[in-house]
Motif scaffolding. Structure first.
Motif, PDB file in Angstrom:
ATOM      1  N   PHE A 151     -13.443   9.504  -0.197  1.00  0.00           N
ATOM      2  CA  PHE A 151     -12.111   9.524   0.419  1.00  0.00           C
ATOM      3  C   PHE A 151     -11.801   8.190   1.093  1.00  0.00           C
ATOM      4  CE2 PHE A 151      -9.286  10.176   4.027  1.00  0.00           C
ATOM      5  CZ  PHE A 151      -8.218  10.831   3.423  1.00  0.00           C
ATOM      6  N   ILE A 152     -12.776   7.670   1.834  1.00  0.00           N
ATOM      7  CA  ILE A 152     -12.587   6.387   2.517  1.00  0.00           C
ATOM      8  C   ILE A 152     -12.313   5.289   1.498  1.00  0.00           C
ATOM      9  CG2 ILE A 152     -13.770   4.615   3.886  1.00  0.00           C
ATOM     10  CD1 ILE A 152     -15.235   6.945   5.317  1.00  0.00           C
ATOM     11  N   ALA A 153     -13.073   5.293   0.401  1.00  0.00           N
ATOM     12  CA  ALA A 153     -12.873   4.293  -0.649  1.00  0.00           C
ATOM     13  C   ALA A 153     -11.492   4.426  -1.286  1.00  0.00           C
ATOM     14  CB  ALA A 153     -13.950   4.420  -1.712  1.00  0.00           C
ATOM     15  N   VAL A 155      -8.700   5.478   0.089  1.00  0.00           N
ATOM     16  CA  VAL A 155      -7.700   4.906   0.991  1.00  0.00           C
ATOM     17  C   VAL A 155      -7.680   3.386   0.843  1.00  0.00           C
ATOM     18  CG1 VAL A 155      -7.075   4.539   3.405  1.00  0.00           C
ATOM     19  CG2 VAL A 155      -7.819   6.793   2.643  1.00  0.00           C
ATOM     20  N   GLY A 156      -8.861   2.778   0.790  1.00  0.00           N
ATOM     21  CA  GLY A 156      -8.939   1.332   0.632  1.00  0.00           C
ATOM     22  C   GLY A 156      -8.359   0.864  -0.688  1.00  0.00           C
ATOM     23  N   LEU A 157      -8.634   1.610  -1.762  1.00  0.00           N
ATOM     24  CA  LEU A 157      -8.141   1.221  -3.082  1.00  0.00           C
ATOM     25  C   LEU A 157      -6.624   1.371  -3.194  1.00  0.00           C
ATOM     26  CD1 LEU A 157     -10.960   2.786  -5.258  1.00  0.00           C
ATOM     27  CD2 LEU A 157     -10.471   0.354  -4.980  1.00  0.00           C
ATOM     28  N   VAL A 158      -6.068   2.406  -2.561  1.00  0.00           N
ATOM     29  CA  VAL A 158      -4.616   2.558  -2.536  1.00  0.00           C
ATOM     30  C   VAL A 158      -3.998   1.350  -1.841  1.00  0.00           C
ATOM     31  CG1 VAL A 158      -2.707   3.878  -1.560  1.00  0.00           C
ATOM     32  CG2 VAL A 158      -4.613   5.066  -2.655  1.00  0.00           C
ATOM     33  N   GLY A 159      -4.601   0.968  -0.726  1.00  0.00           N
ATOM     34  CA  GLY A 159      -4.107  -0.206  -0.009  1.00  0.00           C
ATOM     35  C   GLY A 159      -4.206  -1.465  -0.845  1.00  0.00           C
ATOM     36  N   LEU A 160      -5.314  -1.601  -1.574  1.00  0.00           N
ATOM     37  CA  LEU A 160      -5.510  -2.769  -2.424  1.00  0.00           C
ATOM     38  C   LEU A 160      -4.469  -2.821  -3.523  1.00  0.00           C
ATOM     39  CD1 LEU A 160      -7.437  -5.177  -2.888  1.00  0.00           C
ATOM     40  CD2 LEU A 160      -8.720  -3.714  -4.458  1.00  0.00           C
ATOM     41  N   ALA A 161      -4.101  -1.646  -4.032  1.00  0.00           N
ATOM     42  CA  ALA A 161      -3.131  -1.589  -5.133  1.00  0.00           C
ATOM     43  C   ALA A 161      -1.718  -1.921  -4.671  1.00  0.00           C
ATOM     44  CB  ALA A 161      -3.164  -0.199  -5.771  1.00  0.00           C
ATOM     45  N   VAL A 162      -1.336  -1.392  -3.516  1.00  0.00           N
ATOM     46  CA  VAL A 162       0.054  -1.563  -3.075  1.00  0.00           C
ATOM     47  C   VAL A 162       0.208  -2.691  -2.065  1.00  0.00           C
ATOM     48  CG1 VAL A 162       0.452   0.892  -3.447  1.00  0.00           C
ATOM     49  CG2 VAL A 162      -0.107   0.089  -1.144  1.00  0.00           C
ATOM     50  N   GLY A 163      -0.904  -3.215  -1.547  1.00  0.00           N
ATOM     51  CA  GLY A 163      -0.852  -4.215  -0.486  1.00  0.00           C
ATOM     52  C   GLY A 163      -0.013  -5.431  -0.793  1.00  0.00           C
ATOM     53  N   PRO A 164      -0.290  -6.140  -1.904  1.00  0.00           N
ATOM     54  CA  PRO A 164       0.510  -7.331  -2.213  1.00  0.00           C
ATOM     55  C   PRO A 164       1.994  -7.025  -2.374  1.00  0.00           C
ATOM     56  CG  PRO A 164      -1.513  -7.321  -3.487  1.00  0.00           C
ATOM     57  CD  PRO A 164      -1.430  -5.979  -2.824  1.00  0.00           C
ATOM     58  N   THR A 165       2.316  -5.872  -2.968  1.00  0.00           N
ATOM     59  CA  THR A 165       3.716  -5.490  -3.123  1.00  0.00           C
ATOM     60  C   THR A 165       4.369  -5.250  -1.774  1.00  0.00           C
ATOM     61  OG1 THR A 165       3.229  -4.461  -5.265  1.00  0.00           O
ATOM     62  CG2 THR A 165       5.292  -3.843  -4.189  1.00  0.00           C
ATOM     63  N   VAL A 324      -5.827   2.685 -11.265  1.00  0.00           N
ATOM     64  CA  VAL A 324      -5.470   4.085 -11.516  1.00  0.00           C
ATOM     65  C   VAL A 324      -6.708   4.932 -11.780  1.00  0.00           C
ATOM     66  CG1 VAL A 324      -4.308   5.638 -13.132  1.00  0.00           C
ATOM     67  CG2 VAL A 324      -3.147   3.570 -12.328  1.00  0.00           C
ATOM     68  N   VAL A 325      -7.623   4.423 -12.611  1.00  0.00           N
ATOM     69  CA  VAL A 325      -8.834   5.183 -12.923  1.00  0.00           C
ATOM     70  C   VAL A 325      -9.718   5.335 -11.688  1.00  0.00           C
ATOM     71  CG1 VAL A 325     -10.985   5.154 -14.241  1.00  0.00           C
ATOM     72  CG2 VAL A 325      -8.831   4.617 -15.369  1.00  0.00           C
ATOM     73  N   MET A 326      -9.832   4.263 -10.891  1.00  0.00           N
ATOM     74  CA  MET A 326     -10.629   4.370  -9.666  1.00  0.00           C
ATOM     75  C   MET A 326     -10.084   5.454  -8.737  1.00  0.00           C
ATOM     76  SD  MET A 326     -11.875   0.621  -8.408  1.00  0.00           S
ATOM     77  CE  MET A 326     -13.211  -0.235  -9.261  1.00  0.00           C
ATOM     78  N   LEU A 327      -8.765   5.507  -8.620  1.00  0.00           N
ATOM     79  CA  LEU A 327      -8.154   6.517  -7.767  1.00  0.00           C
ATOM     80  C   LEU A 327      -8.289   7.914  -8.373  1.00  0.00           C
ATOM     81  CD1 LEU A 327      -4.859   4.675  -6.720  1.00  0.00           C
ATOM     82  CD2 LEU A 327      -6.934   4.989  -5.366  1.00  0.00           C
ATOM     83  N   ALA A 328      -8.078   8.006  -9.688  1.00  0.00           N
ATOM     84  CA  ALA A 328      -8.089   9.311 -10.341  1.00  0.00           C
ATOM     85  C   ALA A 328      -9.474   9.946 -10.341  1.00  0.00           C
ATOM     86  CB  ALA A 328      -7.567   9.178 -11.776  1.00  0.00           C
TER      87      ALA A 328
END
Length: 486
Positions: A151-153, A155-165, A324-328
């Motif tokens: 779960f912690i990972a 959250v970090g990956l979602v941030g990594l995906a949307v952060g630059p945007t 997407v795969v990391m999150l899924a």
């Protein structure tokens, strides 16, 4: 945000994430900030250059200064946390992290911003080892640890995906300083959640041996110089003296560190613990994942933009299969491990990474579909292996060395990733006759680049495979002896 206030009562070990949601939220936010910090600011570099009249060298130090200190100091702060309290170190680190980010409001010159970024890197290194170590205080059951880690990972990956945007959108309405100032309320939220949701440090579980300060300094110097060597090799090439000098310094520091740790009565880290199969295997898996990430992340972005002519936005979308795969797959890691067992799941996940790298090296130049499949395979494997390895390396260490164990795990992956990037950059630079920017202007330049990527990816894949095979053998020993779960 003083820690000299009434401590939270120590709760019983939880049996669900919901039971300790403030703590999980706090740790997730800490990891989120660590993942975002450099990527978000990179969006603002052109604006910073104009606003502060910063040179290319200034911009390099603004980003590298943070990365070098963050990566180089984690092990030292992990050792300190094991001796003086992991929760206390986390709370102090978060408070200083908030102040360091707030200091950007006083920045007027590039040098001042470099100093602020250095301070942010130091304070982030204070918090990083505690994320996993504190998570282990919350649960006894291994499936819950994996669920929390996943779960912690996520959250970090979602941030990594949307952060630059998100960063780009913020820059449309606010000055670039807002990208650092926004870390302040995030750090306060994390401080409150961890302060109220995680038991106070138990003095009986602390490492009572004296801190080996010379060893800590030598270890820190070794890691920083190693990371700096990799950075210089990519940016300047091996034709200049700087990377050679930095690399020599890293080797000298490493030799002095090993000599110091073998001779001192109280080493910073008991290297005998590395003989434990589960610990050494987990660190080898982490290193393999770092190499794999470097091999594919660095190469794909360059190929899509410089060879195929994609825009930066299109290239970002081209990398989405990995995110997407990391999150899924995150919610299914626990089920995969339950069905296959940690030993088999780790081996299959690592094989998926190697297979994805091999697919990209051999077929990635021909069509994007092969790149997408390679990104998906490596992402799935990395997500499974990283979760298992992170939990297992902590399980394999004494309770009074969990913070430095978490730091070792993170550092091994970060150093391996830097080395992988340096290898790729070196092979590409040695192959091309012109500059990177010009490779797409001719068929010969594009062909040379693709050959270089194939060679470097195959080389890193081979090293990654060796690490995976060695780690799999170590995990088999651990499983047969019943020493650890991996």
């Amino acid at each position: 945000m003083s820690t000299d206030v009434l401590e939270a009562p120590a709760p019983a070990r939880a049996t669900s994430l919901r039971a300790v949601w403030p703590a999980i939220l706090g740790l997730s936010v800490v990891f989120l900030v660590e993942m975002l910090d450099n990527s978000v600011l990179n969006v603002a570099l052109p604006t910073i250059a104009r606003d502060l009249s910063a040179s290319a060298t200034d911009l390099q130090w603004i980003t590298s200064g943070y990365s070098l200190l963050f990566g180089g100091l984690m092990i030292a702060f992990g050792a300190i946390a094991d001796r003086y309290g992991t929760r206390r170190m986390m709370l102090i680190g978060l408070a200083l992290f908030a102040l360091a980010n707030l200091a950007v409001l006083a920045v007027r010159t590039p040098g001042e911003l470099v100093a602020v970024r250095a301070a942010v890197g130091i304070t982030a290194a204070m918090t990083a080892p505690g994320t996993m170590a504190l998570c282990f205080r919350l649960f006894d059951a291994e499936n819950m640890l994996m669920r929390a880690t996943s779960f912690i990972a996520t959250v970090g990956l979602v941030g990594l995906a949307v952060g630059p945007t998100v960063g780009g959108l913020i820059l449309q309405v606010l000055p670039w300083q807002a990208l650092l100032v926004m870390n302040v309320p995030i750090a306060v939220l994390a401080w409150l959640c961890i302060r109220g949701g995680i038991p106070a440090d138990d003095a009986t579980n602390r490492n009572t041996s004296p801190l080996d300060l010379p060893g800590a300094l030598l270890g820190t110097a070794t890691i920083i110089l190693t990371l700096w060597t990799a950075t210089l090799a990519v940016e300047d090439g091996w034709g200049k003296a700087a990377p050679w000098l930095a690399g020599t310094g890293a080797l000298v520091s490493a030799a002095a560190f090993v000599l110091r740790e073998r001779r001192t009565a109280h080493p910073m880290f008991d290297f005998k613990l590395l003989k434990r199969p589960a610990v050494s295997a987990s660190l080898a898996y982490e290193a393999a994942m770092g190499l794999g990430m470097a091999a594919i992340a660095f190469s794909v972005s360059l190929q899509l933009q410089l060879v195929w002519g994609w825009s930066a936005a299109e290239a970002a979308l081209g990398n989405l299969p990995q995110v997407v795969v990391m999150l899924a797959i995150g919610p299914f890691v626990e089920k995969i491990v339950d069905r296959l067992g940690t030993h088999r799941a780790g081996a299959i996940g690592a094989s998926s990474v190697v297979g994805g790298l091999l697919l990209y090296a051999l077929l990635g130049r021909y069509d994007y579909v092969w790149i997408a499949i390679a990104l998906a395979l490596t992402a799935a494997g990395m997500r499974v292996v990283s979760t298992i390895a992170g939990v297992t390396v902590m399980r394999g260490l004494p309770e009074d060395q969990t913070s430095i164990g978490a730091a070792l795990s993170d550092t091994s992956q970060e150093v391996a990733s830097s080395i992988g990037t340096a290898v790729t950059g070196t092979v590409v630079a040695a192959t091309l006759a012109g500059t990177l920017a010009g490779i797409g202007h001719s068929a010969a330049g594009a062909h040379s680049f693709e050959n270089a990527i194939t060679v470097s990816t195959l080389a890193l894949t081979a090293v990654c495979a060796v690490l995976v095979v060695w780690a799999a053998r170590r995990t088999k020993i651990a499983a047969l002896s019943g020493q650890d779960s991996l």
